[in-house]
Design an enzyme around this catalytic site. Structure first.
Site, mmCIF file in Angstrom:
data_model
loop_
_atom_site.group_PDB
_atom_site.id
_atom_site.type_symbol
_atom_site.label_atom_id
_atom_site.label_comp_id
_atom_site.label_asym_id
_atom_site.label_seq_id
_atom_site.Cartn_x
_atom_site.Cartn_y
_atom_site.Cartn_z
ATOM 1 N N HIS A 280 0.862 -1.185 0.000
ATOM 2 C CA HIS A 280 0.000 0.000 0.000
ATOM 3 C C HIS A 280 0.891 1.225 0.000
ATOM 4 C CE1 HIS A 280 -3.634 2.405 0.793
ATOM 5 N NE2 HIS A 280 -2.794 3.204 1.447
ATOM 6 N N CYS A 281 0.744 2.064 -1.023
ATOM 7 C CA CYS A 281 1.601 3.236 -1.166
ATOM 8 C C CYS A 281 0.873 4.473 -0.657
ATOM 9 C CB CYS A 281 2.008 3.438 -2.622
ATOM 10 S SG CYS A 281 3.083 4.868 -2.857
ATOM 11 N N PRO A 282 1.324 5.063 0.437
ATOM 12 C CA PRO A 282 0.653 6.270 0.946
ATOM 13 C C PRO A 282 0.835 7.476 0.028
ATOM 14 C CG PRO A 282 2.675 5.851 2.177
ATOM 15 C CD PRO A 282 2.476 4.667 1.276
#
Length: 551
Positions: free
Chosen positions: A399-401
């Site tokens: 999951h890439c913020p």
């Protein structure tokens, strides 16, 4: 707490070991059940002991000799009860074929064999008894049906199976307690509460006696994990039970304050966690994305006003600004696709979810390692449930913020494009800053050295110096990230989430790149295209020593 339970009409729940007759306890259901005794001669064993230990031949011998399988022992427990609690499926089948009553009541709590199997968490036995017509909605001596018992003891797989077979997710026991209330009060883990919430349970129902909601019960138990889940599911923090006065003395938030004030010091951190759970932390997930967008906004503003307008006469438009514009368009496109496109969400209808649960349970495969209790789906290989997005993603990478989205099978290529064009944009920005200093700032680098040069350019244009430092910082993490991604894709053939299983997916550097980018080259190259949202099995290719065969 005991006084509160007594007043509410809640009978303390006994473990199955506590309801078994003492005469059978040491050789009935214990840690040694399932292991053969050191004495190999079972000819002297009575049928109850033989049933508990699963000695099928001895049981059949006694039944054929005339023992009535319906006959309870002196503690009013039938053979079917003992077979069920010890997960003796072959004996259950045999006793029912000989006339055993599948829903016969027995034991101190007047329970059915299905109740006993449910308490102990034997999913395979629950499946078998239901096939023979056992009724999971019957209540035991405590007024609980099987779904309530499964929720109390944290048997998530059984809860899922019973609901998929038609049990009402909001079914109330004799005291008006729902499975969600029991899970909130008894089970200090995310499941089965998380699973029940996925089944669209009524979060704000109150019990029969005090009108306590699941949130009330979670607070009473100090169950911080479940409190957080209930608040995310929009549980009503203002719900009042039947004893509430105008001072709101039983309001959940008020109870948190009472717990905090009365707890010893070592318990106050847990109580404080309860209070913090009432606040919305959704801003945390949006903060990195906001920082990224704000940084890029100021970088582009700086490029337009400080570099494009001020250095138009010094920097060639065709070789500097046009490539920068094209690179920016590619960056915006790949960022938008990474941000908003489907990363590979695994979807299923309500009917499909229940069908999957039943199929997995009845084939002995309803394991939480392959079944997601939040999405209620069988997880394909290479998939993972993202705790941030609260959904299962096919071929999950991470999951890439910075893009506010998961990276998976649906957008991984766009994410790589985003990283590449972002790195180019940062390099252009650093080039623009250096060009600005060279043209507009009086420096003496050759004469005075590097440290004085830094002072000169910082004094000349503090904003440009600040943007240059920002560019260096972003360059470092983007460069490291893109190198790691390329190494995993080309060198290992895996995602970030799969680095520990590298051999299973590695086809070699060239083949990995072809498969990842789906390179076809006018039909001369044929990549292995896989729909990772529906791929459940994989076999390791032993002949080549690496790679895989999809089945």
């Amino acid at each position: 707490m005991e006084e509160y339970e007594k007043e509410a009409g809640c009978v303390p729940i006994l473990h199955p070991e506590e309801i078994k007759p003492q005469s059978h306890y040491n050789h009935g259901y214990s840690e040694n059940v399932g292991r053969k005794s050191h004495v190999d001669d079972y000819s002297t064993w009575d049928i109850v002991k033989a049933t508990q230990y699963g000695i099928f031949e001895r049981c059949r011998e006694l039944v054929e000799a005339g023992y009535d399988v319906r006959q309870p022992d002196k503690e009013n427990v039938t053979l079917l009860h003992w077979a069920a609690i010890n997960n003796r499926i072959d004996l259950v089948k045999y006793y029912i074929s000989k006339g055993a009553i599948v829903d016969q009541l027995g034991g101190d709590l007047n329970s059915t064999p299905l109740h006993w199997a449910t308490r102990q968490g034997h999913l395979s036995m629950v499946v078998q008894l239901l096939k023979y017509g056992a009724d999971p909605s019957l209540i035991d001596g405590e007024g609980c049906s099987c779904v309530h018992l499964a929720a109390q003891f944290g048997h998530t797989s059984i809860v899922a199976y019973l609901i998929a077979k038609g049990q009402d997710v909001d079914m109330m026991d004799q005291n008006g307690m729902t499975p969600l209330m029991w899970a909130a009060y008894r089970t200090h883990s995310v499941d089965p509460t998380r699973l029940l919430l996925t089944f669209n349970v009524s979060v704000n129902l109150g019990d029969k006696y005090h009108k306590n909601t699941a949130l009330h019960w979670a607070v009473l138990a100090g169950n911080t994990t479940v409190i957080s889940l209930l608040l995310d599911a929009n549980a009503n923090v203002d719900a009042q039970n039947i004893k509430v006065t105008r001072s709101s003395q039983h309001d959940p938030l008020f109870l948190c304050v009472i717990i905090l004030s009365l707890s010893p010091f070592e318990l106050q951190l847990d109580s404080f966690t309860i209070m913090l759970a009432f606040f919305d932390h959704s801003m945390h997930s949006a903060l990195p994305l906001g920082i990224y967008l704000a940084t890029k906004f100021w970088m582009y503003t700086t490029w337009f006003y400080c570099i494009f307008l001020n250095l138009a006469a010094h920097l060639p438009f065709a070789t500097v600004h046009i490539p920068f514009l094209l690179n920016s368009m590619a960056l915006f496109y790949n960022f938008g696709k990474s941000w908003k496109s489907d990363p590979g969400i695994i979807k299923a209808s309500e009917e499909q979810k229940k069908k999957t649960i039943v199929e997995l349970a009845e084939t002995g495969s309803l394991d939480l390692s392959i079944f997601c209790s939040t999405c209620l789906i069988r997880k394909p290989i290479r998939s993972k449930h993202c705790a941030v997005c609260n959904r299962c993603i096919a071929k999950f990478d991470h999951h890439c913020p910075w893009v506010g989205n998961c990276v998976g099978s649906g957008n991984h290529r766009y994410f790589m494009g985003y990283l590449f064009f972002l790195l180019c944009m940062i390099c252009w920005m650093m080039y623009g800053c250096i060009s600005y200093w060279r043209i507009h700032c009086a420096t003496s680098y050759a004469k005075d050295g590097f440290w004085l040069y830094l002072t000169q350019i910082a004094s000349c244009s503090p904003w440009m110096f600040w943007m240059f430092l920002n560019s260096i910082f972003h360059f470092m993490w983007v460069a490291v990230l893109i190198m790691c991604q390329l190494y995993q894709i080309a060198g290992l053939g895996i995602t970030t989430n799969e680095r520990m299983n590298a051999r299973r997916y590695n086809h070699g550097c060239i083949r990995n790149l072809i498969d990842f980018f789906e390179i076809r080259c006018c039909g001369l190259i044929r990549p292995v295209t896989v729909d990772w949202t529906t791929q459940y099995t994989i076999e390791y290719d032993q002949t080549s020593g690496s790679g895989y065969q999809l089945v």
